[in-house]
Design an enzyme around this catalytic site. Structure first.
Site, PDB file in Angstrom:
ATOM      1  CE  LYS C  76      -3.959   2.031   2.543  1.00 24.40           C
ATOM      2  NZ  LYS C  76      -4.854   1.880   3.720  1.00 24.40           N
ATOM      3  CB  SER C 151      -8.296   3.731   2.943  1.00 25.74           C
ATOM      4  OG  SER C 151      -7.409   3.040   3.803  1.00 25.74           O
ATOM      5  CB  SER C 175      -8.635   0.740   5.595  1.00 27.21           C
ATOM      6  OG  SER C 175      -9.307   1.973   5.679  1.00 27.21           O
TER       7      SER C 175
END
Lengths: 478, 95, 484
Positions: C76, C151, C175
């Protein structure tokens, strides 16, 4: 109207750790800009603080020294505001739960009395960096070397009643942190800084007046001047029909005045909240005891001991224990000449202190070490040299021209203490001055000085004056 | 809690965010609505409940007081939007 | 090759059925070919990936390979990567190149893993749909008109599309678990403190936790093994030994006490999702688990509590982005205030600014007690509910999301609606518990996730239950047709 001044001090002492409070970067003063600011100090994204054990121990040490309560659990909070020298946009400090709670410091005042000044709290926090204002095309340069240096903020109660008291308290605090070896106390370098909260109120009124916070007080002299200026300003303001507003005022030493920072601070809302990157700090009994065991003898205890053990007057004991280094020096001298503690005190506080002061040197930088001074004291005490001769020897020691005994011989300062030789000279002098002898015997005691002077003259100043006195007295009576 | 334009300006200033004049009304509405949601916590009886700052009941670990970081200043300055003479530059700071 | 699990790939690499270079080349080609549709990656680091793959192959030839050596992954874009741009999905950091790795990245590198690139995400991890990214929304591989969740939407979409066998993510309010559910893969959020936060750009420090995306619980166990463990650079990292997660997978479920959280199955839950989860719970029962219903009476407080605490911490965490030392700076600032205000306003997107505003407000003078402190008390009430529940059962089950993937734009203009899509996940963050989402059904071709919640530091048990469930079901083996 009679006015009373109320002062509380907030002192920031930089803790003498090797590394920053929350990072492993160095804290050395005077490094090239931004060479001691690591990613944590620069507030890089993803960086996290880890607390320095050294800073915690030093805070605990301070707390124990002022007989304060050490919080078993204290919490770091974020103080949020934007400023270029504050990289993260918040300062990690302690707010609701400081590591050191209420304590006190006993301060000697000008009149010789001792005043107990309350210390509200002392908490750990990180220092900010510095903005440099020399022009970079109209911009400021930011050096973050200092960012993250550990600070102990020491907050006093509003117990101080004059600028002199405030300075006395601050000096005492300064000596204490140096005794504890938790701060180098260097005010020029900003290691020991002070803000003062000052207000005035009519004598007899219980309620405090509105206070102003004075900043930029980076010497003892400035503290005193700034407070005195501020007291006069506030009194004049009130007596002129005005009111004091609560604000931050900057002291300008060049003009000797305080200036409003125009409510700049008041607009701030610091939004303190517990720092989620740090956990509650616990200080258990084991740590408290370990730190307690490291505590040196504290100034007050040492002063009392100097009076009791060395028979020094209160004044001497106070002067000699004002700094740990000076007291250590004195004790090293006394260890070598245990019977001459008062004479040693006179020399340390007199000629040595004077010479150091003149040369701008610290006791630790003295060219005359304790063993040399002790030898000098010994030679005065055993009558080898006179007080005047000793001054000459001291000058030689200071200039690095040799050892005490060698200097005495080289300069021909050895006193004649040989009773036989002196007796003969005394008799010669008396015989040579029959008129004065007659007058003396008729009651003109003052003439003793004349005879002493003649003997000293006859020996070229090398006679031991005490011995000459004793001998002459005896012979003149006869 | 309904926020008005002044509130929004005050908060934006604290957070150092600039607002377009046209945005303020919409933002005031959105934020007020959100606060309305948040105020559901008022319904909870929290008498005698200690605030919880951390999910785990741990205490702070301490690191030894040692210098462990060597700073590569040039690498850091290279990230800065403006720097000179080893310093980060900002518009003039007024004291 | 891209269809294999990490466990299968590790096997293939060990047996020299393929090299890391071949595998990496293949995956990079897939990304090149397909990511235009998904936008799951912000940065593809092809050159370094190939170099790392060759290095891994050399290590293997030299007999120095570990189980994960040569296995590709995607991080990420919230984790700092040395020399590789780390944007956090924001214009603020669009040119930010960190000088060092996050602990998570470093540990994966040390395990010999090959980073292919950095995954797209909601800006500063603030969002539930991956629509707040400065680099554009990510699309759901199962239906390009829908969101992948957020997210960590880029990580989830990339794994679901077969760009990498595993990816890292972070989970502050769901997330990892919510996008894993919406993309039909396995996503684990470990206990707060299990994985280091050092080098992970903070959203809400007391809630953030790094975790993993994988195609199976077994794969998740392997990656977590590499990432987890104490880190002296993170004060909130737990000083606890890390168990052997893979070894725990095979434990039978007989006698395991599973609690179905009543409050999660009430109104607001899509009927189709509810049906899929009932079936999944039936599977667990079939494996010998004892299923009871449990209550978390304060659960309703979790959304408002979270949306006080998370923005409060975020408002402070994001103050460092001021245009001075790194990151975006506005053009020609006229003074210091202008520098701050314009750099931040131009550098941050709308949702980030909304949350900074809310967070600033709830901490401000006069409101701190009513909002922030009150929320901290509510946080304890919620946590206490879980504690009591775990006195009765070993694992809790809940939906990972109240519905399947929604359409792009459907909630983007309504912050409140968006905040409510976290309703099934955020209580777990408030309590700091581990949670895993496993594929447990489909509704009209869109995946449904089952969430399992465990006691603190009981990731091994969650992985065990998930693995046993996956031995009985094949939802986790379903692939979006478009990316077969």
């Amino acid at each position: 109207m009679e006015w009373e001044t109320v002062i509380g001090l907030e002192v920031h002492a930089q803790l003498a750790t090797q590394s920053k409070i929350f990072s492993g970067a160095a804290t050395r003063y005077g490094a090239e800009p931004n060479t001691q600011a690591c990613a944590i100090d620069l507030g890089y994204p993803g960086m996290l603080p880890v607390l320095n054990a050294g800073a915690v121990r030093m805070a605990v040490k301070f707390g124990l020294a002022i007989e304060a309560e050490i919080a078993p659990r204290s919490v770091f909070a974020r103080k949020n505001y934007f400023y270029p020298d504050l990289p993260k946009g918040y300062q990690i400090s302690q707010f609701e739960l400081p590591i050191v709670g209420r304590g006190h410091l006993d301060v000697a005042l000008d009149d010789g009395s001792i005043k107990r000044v309350g210390i509200t709290r002392a908490h750990l926090e990180e220092d900010a960096g510095k903005s440099l204002h020399e022009s970079f095309h109209g911009q400021s340069g930011i050096d973050l070397n200092r960012a993250g240096t550990p600070l102990l903020e020491i907050v006093s109660e509003p117990d101080l009643r004059s600028a002199r008291e405030a300075v006395a308290y601050m000096k005492k605090l300064h000596a204490l942190v140096r005794y504890l070896e938790i701060c180098d106390g260097n005010m020029q370098e900003g290691s020991f800084r002070c803000d003062a909260n000052v207000s005035v109120r009519p004598v007899g009124q219980a309620q405090f007046g509105t206070r102003a916070e004075l900043k930029n007080l980076n010497s003892f002299r400035f503290v005193e001047r700034a407070i005195n200026y501020e007291i006069e300003r506030q009194i004049a303001l009130i007596e002129g029909g005005g009111t004091v507003v609560q604000e931050t005022r900057l002291y300008d030493p060049a003009r000797n005045e305080t200036r409003s920072m125009r409510g700049k601070e008041e607009a701030n809302d610091y939004r303190y909240f517990p720092d989620p990157d740090l956990l509650p700090v616990t200080v258990d009994e084991a740590l408290r005891n370990a730190v307690r065991a490291e505590l040196p003898e504290l100034p007050d205890a040492r002063r009392a001991r100097f009076q009791a053990e060395y028979g020094l007057p209160a004044y001497d004991a106070a002067v000699l224990t004002a700094s740990r280094e000076l007291a250590d020096y004195y004790e090293a001298v006394v260890a070598a000449v245990p019977d001459e503690s008062k004479l040693a005190a006179n020399w340390v506080m007199g000629d040595l202190a004077g010479a150091l002061n003149k040369a701008g040197l610290e006791i630790t930088e003295s060219p005359v070490d304790a063993s040399a001074l002790a030898q000098l004291v010994r030679r005065i005490a055993d009558g080898t040299i006179s007080g005047r001769g000793a001054k000459t020897v001291f000058e030689g020691l200071w200039a690095g021209e040799g050892e005490v005994d060698a200097l005495i011989d080289a300069r021909g300062l050895r006193q004649i203490s040989d009773t036989g030789a002196l007796e003969a000279i005394c008799e010669e002098v008396i015989a040579a001055n029959p008129q004065q002898l007659a007058q003396y015997r008729a009651g003109k005691d003052k003439l003793l000085g004349f005879f002493v002077g003649q003997v000293m003259k006859a020996t070229g100043g090398s006679a031991n004056p005490q011995e000459v006195n004793r001998l002459l007295r005896a012979k003149l009576q006869a | 809690m309904a926020l008005d334009a002044d509130d929004v300006h005050a908060i934006a200033h604290l957070a150092r965010l600039a607002l377009d004049a046209g945005q303020v009304g919409v933002l005031a509405g959105e934020l007020s609505q959100t606060l309305g949601l948040l105020e559901q916590i008022n319904a909870a009886d929290t008498a005698g409940v200690a605030p919880m700052a951390h999910p785990l009941d741990m205490t702070q670990r301490l690191r030894a007081d040692e210098v462990t970081e060597q700073v590569d200043r040039e690498a850091f300055l290279a990230q800065a939007p403006a720097s000179e003479a080893g310093l980060f530059l900002v518009p003039r700071v007024l004291d | 090759m891209h269809d294999l699990t990490l466990a299968e790939l590790a096997e293939a690499l060990a047996s020299r059925a393929c090299s890391s270079e071949e595998l990496t080349t293949h995956l990079l080609a897939r990304i090149e070919q397909h990511d235009g549709e998904l936008n799951s990656l912000i940065t593809v680091d092809a050159d370094n990936a190939l170099a790392a793959a060759r290095q891994a192959d050399a290590e293997r030839s030299a007999g120095r390979a570990g189980r994960l050596t040569g296995v590709p992954l995607i991080h990420k874009d919230i984790f700092l990567t040395a020399g590789v741009r780390t944007s956090c999905g924001s214009r603020m950091l669009k040119n930010f190149v960190p000088p060092f790795d996050a602990t998570v990245v470093e540990r994966c590198r040390q395990a010999g893993m090959v980073m292919l690139g950095k995954a797209n995400m909601d800006e500063f991890a603030m969002g539930s749909s991956n629509e707040t990214s400065y680099f554009g929304p990510v699309r759901n591989p199962w239906d390009l008109t829908r969101v992948p969740g957020g997210s960590s939407g880029g990580s989830a979409a990339a794994v679901a599309a077969g760009f990498a066998p595993v990816a890292t993510g972070t989970d502050t309010g769901g997330s990892i678990r919510q996008p894993a559910a919406l993309c039909g893969i396995t996503g684990l959020k470990p206990t707060y403190g299990r994985v280091s936060r050092f080098g992970m750009i903070a959203f809400a420090s007391s809630l953030d936790q790094a975790g993993v995306f994988a195609r199976s619980a077994e794969d998740a166990a392997l990656l977590l093994q590499a990432m987890a463990g104490f880190d002296p650079r993170d004060s909130t990292s737990a000083e606890l030994a890390v168990p052997d997660y893979a070894a725990a997978l095979t434990q039978p479920l007989a006698g395991l006490r599973i609690g179905v959280v009543d409050e999660f199955f009430g109104e607001g839950l899509d009927a189709g999702v509810a049906g899929a989860l009932e079936a999944a719970i039936g599977v667990l029962q079939g494996l010998g688990a004892e299923v009871t219903r449990v209550h978390l009476p304060q659960l309703g407080l979790s959304v408002p509590t979270y949306y006080v605490i998370a923005p409060a911490e975020a408002s402070s965490n994001l103050s460092r982005f001021d245009g001075v030392r790194y990151g975006y700076r506005c053009e020609a600032p006229k003074d210091l205030e202008d520098l701050y205000k314009r750099s931040r306003s131009e550098g941050f997107g709308a949702e980030v600014k909304r949350r900074i505003m809310i967070g600033t407000y709830v901490l401000s003078a006069g409101y701190y007690d009513a909002y922030y402190l009150k929320a901290q008390r509510c946080r304890r009430l919620i946590t206490d509910d879980f504690r009591r529940a775990f006195e009765q059962v070993d694992v809790l089950v809940a939906p990972s999301a109240p519905e399947v993937a929604f359409r792009l734009g459907e909630k983007a203009d309504d912050p409140l609606k968006m905040y409510l899509s976290d309703i099934n996940t955020i209580a777990v963050n408030l309590a700091g518990l581990p949670g895993i989402s496993v594929p447990a059904g489909q509704i009209q071709g869109l995946p449904v996730g089952l969430q399992l919640i465990g006691r603190h530091f009981e990731e091994a048990r969650l992985l065990n239950v998930a693995h046993q469930f996956q031995r009985e079901t094949d939802w986790h083996r379903q692939r979006p047709a478009r990316f077969a």
